[in-house]
Design a protein around this motif. Structure first.
Motif, PDB file in Angstrom:
ATOM      1  N   ARG A  39      17.801  -7.192 -23.326  1.00 16.57           N
ATOM      2  CA  ARG A  39      18.141  -7.928 -24.552  1.00 16.57           C
ATOM      3  C   ARG A  39      17.736  -7.146 -25.793  1.00 16.57           C
ATOM      4  NH1 ARG A  39      13.950 -11.408 -25.175  1.00 16.57           N
ATOM      5  NH2 ARG A  39      13.381 -10.388 -27.099  1.00 16.57           N
ATOM      6  N   ILE A  40      16.526  -6.637 -25.805  1.00 18.14           N
ATOM      7  CA  ILE A  40      16.020  -5.884 -26.964  1.00 18.14           C
ATOM      8  C   ILE A  40      16.786  -4.573 -27.119  1.00 18.14           C
ATOM      9  CG2 ILE A  40      13.996  -4.686 -27.881  1.00 18.14           C
ATOM     10  CD1 ILE A  40      12.317  -6.973 -26.470  1.00 18.14           C
ATOM     11  N   ALA A  41      17.068  -3.904 -26.010  1.00 20.72           N
ATOM     12  CA  ALA A  41      17.803  -2.628 -26.073  1.00 20.72           C
ATOM     13  C   ALA A  41      19.210  -2.827 -26.629  1.00 20.72           C
ATOM     14  CB  ALA A  41      17.857  -1.984 -24.686  1.00 20.72           C
ATOM     15  N   ILE A  42      19.925  -3.824 -26.138  1.00 22.20           N
ATOM     16  CA  ILE A  42      21.275  -4.072 -26.643  1.00 22.20           C
ATOM     17  C   ILE A  42      21.209  -4.544 -28.097  1.00 22.20           C
ATOM     18  CG2 ILE A  42      23.367  -5.462 -26.378  1.00 22.20           C
ATOM     19  CD1 ILE A  42      22.843  -5.385 -23.344  1.00 22.20           C
ATOM     20  N   GLY A  43      20.199  -5.341 -28.418  1.00 26.42           N
ATOM     21  CA  GLY A  43      20.010  -5.748 -29.818  1.00 26.42           C
ATOM     22  C   GLY A  43      19.817  -4.546 -30.715  1.00 26.42           C
ATOM     23  N   TRP A  44      19.059  -3.569 -30.235  1.00 20.99           N
ATOM     24  CA  TRP A  44      18.840  -2.357 -31.019  1.00 20.99           C
ATOM     25  C   TRP A  44      20.139  -1.569 -31.198  1.00 20.99           C
ATOM     26  CZ3 TRP A  44      16.198  -0.564 -34.686  1.00 20.99           C
ATOM     27  CH2 TRP A  44      16.198   0.798 -34.987  1.00 20.99           C
ATOM     28  N   ILE A 110      23.901 -10.152 -34.905  1.00 23.34           N
ATOM     29  CA  ILE A 110      23.824 -10.049 -33.441  1.00 23.34           C
ATOM     30  C   ILE A 110      22.593  -9.235 -33.050  1.00 23.34           C
ATOM     31  CG2 ILE A 110      24.962  -9.120 -31.381  1.00 23.34           C
ATOM     32  CD1 ILE A 110      27.656  -9.669 -32.990  1.00 23.34           C
ATOM     33  N   GLY A 111      22.395  -8.096 -33.693  1.00 25.82           N
ATOM     34  CA  GLY A 111      21.242  -7.251 -33.378  1.00 25.82           C
ATOM     35  C   GLY A 111      19.926  -7.962 -33.622  1.00 25.82           C
ATOM     36  N   THR A 112      19.807  -8.626 -34.758  1.00 26.86           N
ATOM     37  CA  THR A 112      18.564  -9.337 -35.088  1.00 26.86           C
ATOM     38  C   THR A 112      18.311 -10.477 -34.112  1.00 26.86           C
ATOM     39  OG1 THR A 112      18.831  -8.752 -37.421  1.00 26.86           O
ATOM     40  CG2 THR A 112      17.362 -10.600 -36.914  1.00 26.86           C
ATOM     41  N   ALA A 113      19.341 -11.260 -33.825  1.00 26.54           N
ATOM     42  CA  ALA A 113      19.186 -12.385 -32.901  1.00 26.54           C
ATOM     43  C   ALA A 113      18.751 -11.909 -31.515  1.00 26.54           C
ATOM     44  CB  ALA A 113      20.495 -13.174 -32.807  1.00 26.54           C
ATOM     45  N   LEU A 114      19.364 -10.840 -31.028  1.00 29.68           N
ATOM     46  CA  LEU A 114      19.001 -10.334 -29.706  1.00 29.68           C
ATOM     47  C   LEU A 114      17.574  -9.800 -29.685  1.00 29.68           C
ATOM     48  CD1 LEU A 114      22.318  -8.543 -28.685  1.00 29.68           C
ATOM     49  CD2 LEU A 114      21.371 -10.641 -27.693  1.00 29.68           C
ATOM     50  N   ILE A 115      17.193  -9.052 -30.686  1.00 29.34           N
ATOM     51  CA  ILE A 115      15.830  -8.509 -30.716  1.00 29.34           C
ATOM     52  C   ILE A 115      14.797  -9.636 -30.784  1.00 29.34           C
ATOM     53  CG2 ILE A 115      14.193  -7.185 -32.120  1.00 29.34           C
ATOM     54  CD1 ILE A 115      16.568  -5.256 -32.708  1.00 29.34           C
ATOM     55  N   LEU A 116      15.065 -10.643 -31.596  1.00 36.21           N
ATOM     56  CA  LEU A 116      14.134 -11.769 -31.718  1.00 36.21           C
ATOM     57  C   LEU A 116      14.189 -12.710 -30.519  1.00 36.21           C
ATOM     58  CD1 LEU A 116      14.560 -12.732 -35.479  1.00 36.21           C
ATOM     59  CD2 LEU A 116      12.658 -11.483 -34.409  1.00 36.21           C
ATOM     60  N   GLY A 117      15.338 -12.797 -29.869  1.00 33.14           N
ATOM     61  CA  GLY A 117      15.496 -13.717 -28.744  1.00 33.14           C
ATOM     62  C   GLY A 117      15.887 -15.117 -29.180  1.00 33.14           C
ATOM     63  N   ALA A 118      16.347 -15.282 -30.406  1.00 35.36           N
ATOM     64  CA  ALA A 118      16.756 -16.590 -30.934  1.00 35.36           C
ATOM     65  C   ALA A 118      18.258 -16.577 -31.165  1.00 35.36           C
ATOM     66  CB  ALA A 118      16.034 -16.879 -32.245  1.00 35.36           C
ATOM     67  N   GLY A 119      18.884 -17.722 -30.967  1.00 39.50           N
ATOM     68  CA  GLY A 119      20.324 -17.788 -31.175  1.00 39.50           C
ATOM     69  C   GLY A 119      21.104 -17.002 -30.143  1.00 39.50           C
ATOM     70  N   ALA A 123      24.772 -15.211 -30.392  1.00 36.20           N
ATOM     71  CA  ALA A 123      24.734 -13.746 -30.363  1.00 36.20           C
ATOM     72  C   ALA A 123      25.555 -13.205 -29.197  1.00 36.20           C
ATOM     73  CB  ALA A 123      23.298 -13.245 -30.281  1.00 36.20           C
ATOM     74  N   ALA A 124      25.428 -13.822 -28.034  1.00 34.89           N
ATOM     75  CA  ALA A 124      26.188 -13.367 -26.869  1.00 34.89           C
ATOM     76  C   ALA A 124      27.687 -13.597 -27.069  1.00 34.89           C
ATOM     77  CB  ALA A 124      25.713 -14.076 -25.609  1.00 34.89           C
ATOM     78  N   THR A 125      28.048 -14.736 -27.631  1.00 32.85           N
ATOM     79  CA  THR A 125      29.462 -15.049 -27.844  1.00 32.85           C
ATOM     80  C   THR A 125      30.079 -14.132 -28.886  1.00 32.85           C
ATOM     81  OG1 THR A 125      29.061 -17.367 -27.243  1.00 32.85           O
ATOM     82  CG2 THR A 125      31.083 -16.881 -28.468  1.00 32.85           C
ATOM     83  N   THR A 126      29.435 -14.013 -30.040  1.00 32.69           N
ATOM     84  CA  THR A 126      30.002 -13.180 -31.102  1.00 32.69           C
ATOM     85  C   THR A 126      29.916 -11.693 -30.752  1.00 32.69           C
ATOM     86  OG1 THR A 126      27.906 -13.246 -32.322  1.00 32.69           O
ATOM     87  CG2 THR A 126      29.598 -14.869 -32.934  1.00 32.69           C
ATOM     88  N   GLY A 127      28.831 -11.292 -30.107  1.00 32.90           N
ATOM     89  CA  GLY A 127      28.713  -9.904 -29.669  1.00 32.90           C
ATOM     90  C   GLY A 127      29.778  -9.558 -28.651  1.00 32.90           C
ATOM     91  N   GLY A 128      30.008 -10.461 -27.693  1.00 31.97           N
ATOM     92  CA  GLY A 128      31.057 -10.248 -26.706  1.00 31.97           C
ATOM     93  C   GLY A 128      32.433 -10.194 -27.336  1.00 31.97           C
ATOM     94  N   LEU A 129      32.676 -11.060 -28.304  1.00 35.42           N
ATOM     95  CA  LEU A 129      33.964 -11.060 -29.000  1.00 35.42           C
ATOM     96  C   LEU A 129      34.180  -9.755 -29.764  1.00 35.42           C
ATOM     97  CD1 LEU A 129      36.439 -12.846 -29.608  1.00 35.42           C
ATOM     98  CD2 LEU A 129      35.192 -13.706 -31.601  1.00 35.42           C
ATOM     99  N   VAL A 156      26.830  -8.344 -19.678  1.00 34.90           N
ATOM    100  CA  VAL A 156      25.365  -8.393 -19.766  1.00 34.90           C
ATOM    101  C   VAL A 156      24.935  -9.394 -20.834  1.00 34.90           C
ATOM    102  CG1 VAL A 156      23.286  -7.070 -20.314  1.00 34.90           C
ATOM    103  CG2 VAL A 156      25.039  -6.074 -18.842  1.00 34.90           C
ATOM    104  N   LEU A 157      25.605  -9.419 -21.980  1.00 32.58           N
ATOM    105  CA  LEU A 157      25.264 -10.393 -23.027  1.00 32.58           C
ATOM    106  C   LEU A 157      25.392 -11.823 -22.514  1.00 32.58           C
ATOM    107  CD1 LEU A 157      26.892  -8.878 -26.237  1.00 32.58           C
ATOM    108  CD2 LEU A 157      24.445  -9.164 -25.769  1.00 32.58           C
ATOM    109  N   ALA A 158      26.470 -12.108 -21.797  1.00 33.32           N
ATOM    110  CA  ALA A 158      26.649 -13.448 -21.236  1.00 33.32           C
ATOM    111  C   ALA A 158      25.514 -13.778 -20.264  1.00 33.32           C
ATOM    112  CB  ALA A 158      28.003 -13.552 -20.536  1.00 33.32           C
ATOM    113  N   GLY A 159      25.170 -12.832 -19.413  1.00 33.74           N
ATOM    114  CA  GLY A 159      24.080 -13.054 -18.462  1.00 33.74           C
ATOM    115  C   GLY A 159      22.747 -13.282 -19.145  1.00 33.74           C
ATOM    116  N   LEU A 160      22.475 -12.524 -20.193  1.00 33.37           N
ATOM    117  CA  LEU A 160      21.210 -12.688 -20.920  1.00 33.37           C
ATOM    118  C   LEU A 160      21.114 -14.072 -21.548  1.00 33.37           C
ATOM    119  CD1 LEU A 160      20.942  -9.192 -22.644  1.00 33.37           C
ATOM    120  CD2 LEU A 160      19.620 -10.033 -20.673  1.00 33.37           C
TER     121      LEU A 160
END
Length: 188
Positions: A39-44, A110-119, A123-129, A156-160
């Motif tokens: 999650r953090i790596a993809i967020g980065w 998307i990056g901030t949400a994934l790194i923080l683990g919130a939303g 983040a997965a939906t919009t990142g995937g889109l 991977v985003l969906a799974g996370l």
């Protein structure tokens, strides 16, 4: 225990054995830490793309094409798609201010949400889109009939998001317990 119709031997009524509810896991295990690292790596990856395009640090974006210097963060990629299946559609979007703002806001959010683990759901939906639009812009792919890293990142985003990966090494659990998120679970 032998069950018979009606009464059990000895005159008592048979009872159903108690089923214990699964206990919540109090400590993260190796799997949760691997998901948190992914999650953090993809967020980065998303946040870095935003920062490099914003400031032009010279990795993918030279300083003279930085967004803060008047460059367009979407022009380079979208203009390069003219020879692809949907090239005309995507090339026409290149450099339009609303597309630049939407793209950059998406990368940062998307990056901030994934790194923080919130939303994580959003983040997965919009990142995937976003990733699937980028995948479609490159069709046909150069190295594979259909599969590339955009699809893998989307999966991977969906799974996370489904695994609740924001709870380990992130603020996902706290975020999920806020009044706002309890009222609007899509924000989890």
């Amino acid at each position: 225990m032998a069950l018979t119709e009606g009464r059990h031997q000895g005159g008592s009524t048979p009872s159903t054995p108690a089923v214990k509810a699964p206990q919540p896991r109090t400590q993260a295990g190796p799997v949760e830490y691997v998901f948190a690292a992914a999650r953090i790596a993809i967020g980065w990856v998303f946040l870095w793309a935003f920062l490099d395009k914003l400031f032009g640090w010279g990795f993918a974006t030279p300083a003279d094409r930085a967004w803060i210097n008047g460059g367009s963060p979407t022009t380079g990629f979208l203009k390069s798609t003219t020879d692809h299946t949907f090239g005309g559609l995507f090339a026409n979007l290149a450099g339009q201010p609303w597309v630049d703002w939407l793209f950059m806001t998406g990368l940062a959010g998307i990056g901030t949400a994934l790194i923080l683990g919130a939303g994580m759901k959003i983040a997965a939906t919009t990142g995937g889109l976003l990733l699937m639009f980028m995948w479609a812009a490159e069709l046909p792919l150069a190295n594979n009939p259909f599969m590339d890293d955009h699809i893998i990142y989307t999966i991977v985003l969906a799974g996370l998001a489904l695994a609740g990966a924001g709870n380990t090494l992130g603020i996902g659990e706290w975020w999920g317990n806020t009044q706002l998120v309890r009222r609007h679970p899509i924000l989890k």
